[in-house]
Scaffold this motif. Structure first.
Motif, PDB file in Angstrom:
ATOM      1  N   PHE A 171      33.971 -29.978  73.776  1.00  0.00           N
ATOM      2  CA  PHE A 171      33.963 -29.761  71.989  1.00  0.00           C
ATOM      3  C   PHE A 171      34.500 -28.050  72.066  1.00  0.00           C
ATOM      4  N   TYR A 172      36.129 -27.652  71.548  1.00  0.00           N
ATOM      5  CA  TYR A 172      36.684 -27.051  71.275  1.00  0.00           C
ATOM      6  C   TYR A 172      35.591 -26.004  69.809  1.00  0.00           C
ATOM      7  N   ALA A 173      35.349 -24.714  69.868  1.00  0.00           N
ATOM      8  CA  ALA A 173      34.472 -23.976  69.466  1.00  0.00           C
ATOM      9  C   ALA A 173      33.291 -24.471  68.710  1.00  0.00           C
TER      10      ALA A 173
ATOM     11  N   THR B  21      43.338  -8.358  67.794  1.00  0.00           N
ATOM     12  CA  THR B  21      42.355  -7.423  67.616  1.00  0.00           C
ATOM     13  C   THR B  21      41.513  -7.609  67.154  1.00  0.00           C
ATOM     14  N   HIS B  22      40.487  -8.809  66.861  1.00  0.00           N
ATOM     15  CA  HIS B  22      39.954  -9.755  66.414  1.00  0.00           C
ATOM     16  C   HIS B  22      38.428 -10.311  67.744  1.00  0.00           C
ATOM     17  N   LYS B  23      39.315  -9.987  68.559  1.00  0.00           N
ATOM     18  CA  LYS B  23      38.037 -11.140  69.960  1.00  0.00           C
ATOM     19  C   LYS B  23      38.246  -9.608  70.702  1.00  0.00           C
ATOM     20  N   TYR B  24      38.961  -8.845  72.201  1.00  0.00           N
ATOM     21  CA  TYR B  24      39.098  -7.862  72.644  1.00  0.00           C
ATOM     22  C   TYR B  24      39.127  -6.490  72.049  1.00  0.00           C
TER      23      TYR B  24
ATOM     24  N   SER C 156      47.295 -13.046  60.948  1.00  0.00           N
ATOM     25  CA  SER C 156      45.637 -13.351  60.747  1.00  0.00           C
ATOM     26  C   SER C 156      44.306 -13.608  62.086  1.00  0.00           C
ATOM     27  N   GLY C 157      45.196 -14.197  62.852  1.00  0.00           N
ATOM     28  CA  GLY C 157      44.231 -14.637  63.933  1.00  0.00           C
ATOM     29  C   GLY C 157      45.529 -15.336  65.145  1.00  0.00           C
ATOM     30  N   GLY C 158      44.668 -15.568  65.948  1.00  0.00           N
ATOM     31  CA  GLY C 158      45.948 -15.732  67.516  1.00  0.00           C
ATOM     32  C   GLY C 158      46.157 -17.387  66.438  1.00  0.00           C
ATOM     33  N   THR C 159      46.382 -18.155  66.262  1.00  0.00           N
ATOM     34  CA  THR C 159      46.176 -19.053  65.851  1.00  0.00           C
ATOM     35  C   THR C 159      48.216 -19.259  64.955  1.00  0.00           C
ATOM     36  N   GLU C 160      48.223 -18.264  63.826  1.00  0.00           N
ATOM     37  CA  GLU C 160      48.662 -17.474  63.428  1.00  0.00           C
ATOM     38  C   GLU C 160      50.151 -17.014  64.417  1.00  0.00           C
ATOM     39  N   SER C 161      49.680 -15.727  64.985  1.00  0.00           N
ATOM     40  CA  SER C 161      50.385 -15.720  66.383  1.00  0.00           C
ATOM     41  C   SER C 161      50.528 -15.980  67.157  1.00  0.00           C
ATOM     42  N   LEU C 162      50.598 -17.529  66.999  1.00  0.00           N
ATOM     43  CA  LEU C 162      51.472 -18.442  68.374  1.00  0.00           C
ATOM     44  C   LEU C 162      52.207 -19.422  67.652  1.00  0.00           C
ATOM     45  N   MET C 163      51.971 -19.551  66.554  1.00  0.00           N
ATOM     46  CA  MET C 163      52.378 -20.263  65.947  1.00  0.00           C
ATOM     47  C   MET C 163      54.038 -19.898  65.007  1.00  0.00           C
TER      48      MET C 163
ATOM     49  N   VAL D 128      54.009 -14.577  75.670  1.00  0.00           N
ATOM     50  CA  VAL D 128      53.140 -14.475  77.029  1.00  0.00           C
ATOM     51  C   VAL D 128      51.458 -14.442  76.053  1.00  0.00           C
ATOM     52  N   ASP D 129      50.986 -15.361  75.817  1.00  0.00           N
ATOM     53  CA  ASP D 129      50.024 -15.594  75.190  1.00  0.00           C
ATOM     54  C   ASP D 129      48.169 -14.303  75.286  1.00  0.00           C
ATOM     55  N   GLY D 130      47.959 -13.497  74.828  1.00  0.00           N
ATOM     56  CA  GLY D 130      47.449 -12.467  75.709  1.00  0.00           C
ATOM     57  C   GLY D 130      46.540 -12.459  74.418  1.00  0.00           C
ATOM     58  N   CYS D 131      45.831 -13.056  73.134  1.00  0.00           N
ATOM     59  CA  CYS D 131      45.511 -13.435  71.962  1.00  0.00           C
ATOM     60  C   CYS D 131      44.000 -13.229  72.662  1.00  0.00           C
ATOM     61  N   LEU D 132      43.609 -14.093  73.920  1.00  0.00           N
ATOM     62  CA  LEU D 132      42.201 -13.748  74.420  1.00  0.00           C
ATOM     63  C   LEU D 132      42.545 -13.034  75.270  1.00  0.00           C
ATOM     64  N   GLY D 133      43.405 -12.427  75.746  1.00  0.00           N
ATOM     65  CA  GLY D 133      42.895 -11.655  77.469  1.00  0.00           C
ATOM     66  C   GLY D 133      43.535 -10.264  77.389  1.00  0.00           C
TER      67      GLY D 133
ATOM     68  N   GLY E 131      44.355 -13.978  79.655  1.00  0.00           N
ATOM     69  CA  GLY E 131      44.238 -15.329  80.273  1.00  0.00           C
ATOM     70  C   GLY E 131      44.093 -16.707  79.332  1.00  0.00           C
ATOM     71  N   SER E 132      44.018 -17.735  79.788  1.00  0.00           N
ATOM     72  CA  SER E 132      43.971 -18.959  79.426  1.00  0.00           C
ATOM     73  C   SER E 132      42.633 -18.870  78.688  1.00  0.00           C
ATOM     74  N   TYR E 133      42.388 -19.886  77.711  1.00  0.00           N
ATOM     75  CA  TYR E 133      40.946 -20.392  77.169  1.00  0.00           C
ATOM     76  C   TYR E 133      40.037 -20.797  78.373  1.00  0.00           C
TER      77      TYR E 133
HETATM   78  C1  PLP Z   1      44.062 -17.929  75.337  1.00  0.00           C
HETATM   79  C2  PLP Z   1      43.682 -18.165  73.088  1.00  0.00           C
HETATM   80  N1  PLP Z   1      44.989 -18.390  71.893  1.00  0.00           N
HETATM   81  C3  PLP Z   1      44.926 -18.442  71.231  1.00  0.00           C
HETATM   82  C4  PLP Z   1      42.929 -18.912  70.361  1.00  0.00           C
HETATM   83  C5  PLP Z   1      43.249 -18.728  69.159  1.00  0.00           C
HETATM   84  O1  PLP Z   1      42.789 -18.120  68.302  1.00  0.00           O
HETATM   85  P1  PLP Z   1      42.557 -18.072  67.132  1.00  0.00           P
HETATM   86  O2  PLP Z   1      41.085 -18.837  67.254  1.00  0.00           O
HETATM   87  O3  PLP Z   1      41.747 -16.485  66.524  1.00  0.00           O
HETATM   88  O4  PLP Z   1      43.848 -18.768  66.140  1.00  0.00           O
HETATM   89  C6  PLP Z   1      42.251 -18.838  71.377  1.00  0.00           C
HETATM   90  C7  PLP Z   1      40.821 -18.455  70.943  1.00  0.00           C
HETATM   91  O5  PLP Z   1      39.781 -18.489  71.597  1.00  0.00           O
HETATM   92  C8  PLP Z   1      42.843 -18.535  72.425  1.00  0.00           C
HETATM   93  O6  PLP Z   1      41.172 -17.891  73.635  1.00  0.00           O
END
Ligand code: PLP
Length: 459
Positions: free
Chosen positions: A427-429, A252-255, A110-117, A216-221, A190-192
């Motif tokens: 503050f994040y977000a 997919t919901h970012k870049y 569903s998003g980056g958070t789930e793809s990291l957990m 590798v956290d490529g959620c954003l990059g 890359g990093s947030y």
């Molecule tokens: C590097 C990185 N990882 C993970 C996330 C989490 O993604 P999400 O907000 O889709 O859960 C973000 C969100 O900006 C991010 O920048």
């Protein structure tokens, strides 16, 4: 009531209890249109960092049409909607191809958070199979807090490595934290905070040396950096070409330019992916099988992600990426012109900067001024800084010029107001005030707190 989070009390009816009868659709739609038009206007002007990645209205209209065909479809019911299985398999295959995976092996989330957990769970299970009962994962302090959340949920110890003056993982620090209970390393590409790319090649070598995993956290990059090589930018290899990389998350919901609510999580092999599957064979409701954390999932989001990828194709993504890389470089130049400012680290798309010590200026006072001109940058801490994560709407002609002009005025404003506490903070977000941060976070976390108070019944 928090007016900034609920500015509609005067304009629209406040719904505090379940309505007895429904309202006409046209009335509801016009309310929706009025709110969304106002809320979207700063991104149309290219004033928003991150958040809105495509911003192409025609693209969104097309995706919304695609979404409409499947918004009601539940991907869980694969027999009813084989098209969703097709979309899912093909999204994973396209992403695996882009990131040089030896085989198309992954899941949609569903998003980056789930793809990291999910990979944290997988690596905990991987360790368990090897007799590791108290697993730890080593990552730099800049890695995303969704990993802290996963470690908290799954009972994993997170060990945080220092970063260098370029805000990438300090390998000496990483090494010093690894021990026999380490099941995985994490690096960002890359990093947030700074858009920096950790030394994934060195992390990969360490993972191979220790026989452990590397996420590798490529959620954003990932979906932006992957085009860098073809565009002639010196983006280091961060994908499955490095032998120690065992999983990559790419949103997919970012870049990826899909709709919100989708991300790809790739694994190097099916043995790893199997560890995230969950099965209850003897439940009264029937044999239960589940590939990830979600139960029911909307086919609409998946169809839209697929449609984004196949309509843009490599050429479409490359063209947009070229504009984003160019704009980020221009932005960096605009910042470097000022001796009062200092970029933090190096990024191809997400430019972080702060004020120099010598200038004596508060970066958040600068940000206050920029916010008053509707720019929405993201506040960072340790050190205090802001970042401007460049997306497609920021690449429109004139945006960087307007930013440059306002940045010069923002420096003047910060100079004139030295000693005045800044309104904005890290503050994040959200762009919220320090006062709001200090008042506790319940108002941000709990939407009901934003509702206007109940009318007191007459005495
Ligand atoms: C590097 C990185 N990882 C993970 C996330 C989490 O993604 P999400 O907000 O889709 O859960 C973000 C969100 O900006 C991010 O920048």
């Amino acid at each position: 009531m928090n007016v900034s989070l609920y500015p509609y009390a005067e304009r629209f009816p406040v719904v505090r209890s379940f309505p007895q009868s429904g309202r006409p659709r046209e009335a509801v739609l016009s309310e929706i249109e009025a709110m969304s038009e106002v809320e979207d206007s700063p991104y149309h002007e290219g004033r928003i960092s991150g958040s809105i990645y495509s911003g192409d209205e025609a693209h969104y209209a097309f995706l919304n049409e695609v979404f409409g065909h499947y918004s009601h479809a539940n991907v869980l019911q694969r027999d009813m909607y084989p098209s969703a299985t097709r979309f899912e398999g093909e999204i994973i295959a396209m992403t695996a191809d882009l990131l040089h995976s030896p085989e198309p092996c992954g899941v949609l989330t569903s998003g980056g958070t789930e793809s990291l957990m999910n990979p944290l769970l997988v690596y905990r299970e991987w360790g368990r199979a090897r007799g590791i009962t108290q697993p730890n994962v080593v990552m730099p302090v800049t890695a995303h807090p969704a990993l802290d959340k996963g470690a908290h949920y799954f009972g994993i110890e997170l060990r945080k490595a220092a970063v260098t003056d370029q805000f990438v993982a300090d390998m000496g620090s990483v090494r010093s934290l690894v021990d026999d209970n380490t099941v995985a390393l994490v690096g960002s590409a890359g990093s947030y905070p700074h858009g920096a790319i950790d030394p994934i090649d060195e992390l990969s070598a360490l993972a191979v040396e220790r026989g452990i995993n590397l996420h590798v956290d490529g959620c954003l990059g990932a979906f932006i950096l992957a085009w860098g090589e073809d565009l002639g930018h010196p983006v280091p290899v961060f994908d499955f070409r490095l032998p120690g990389v065992t999983s990559i998350s790419a949103d997919t919901h970012k870049y990826g330019f899909g709709l919100k609510g989708s991300s790809v999580l790739l694994y190097r092999n099916t043995d790893l992916r199997r560890l995230q599957y969950f099965i209850v064979p003897d439940w009264t409701g029937g044999l239960y099988t589940s590939p990830g954390m979600s139960g029911s999932r909307s086919g609409g989001v998946i169809a839209a992600a697929w449609a984004a990828m196949v309509t843009l194709g490599r050429e479409g993504y490359l063209a947009i990426a070229a504009d984003i890389f160019r704009t980020a470089a221009e932005l960096r130049n605009v910042i470097e012109v000022h001796t009062e400012l200092r970029p933090l680290g190096h990024s191809f798309f997400n430019v972080a900067f702060t004020t120099t010590d010598e200038s004596g200026l508060d970066i958040f006072l600068l940000n206050d001024f920029l916010a008053s001109r509707r720019w929405r940058l993201n506040g960072l801490q340790r050190p205090s800084a802001v970042h401007f994560c460049v997306t497609r709407p920021n690449t429109q002609p004139g945006v960087i010029e307007r930013f440059a002009a306002d940045l010069a005025l923002a420096i003047e404003f910060a100079r004139e107001n030295v000693g005045t506490p800044a309104k904005s903070g890290a503050f994040y977000a959200g762009n919220v005030t320090r006062e709001q941060i200090e008042s506790g976070m319940a108002w941000w976390l709990d939407a009901t707190q934003a509702l206007p108070p109940l009318q007191q019944p007459p005495a």
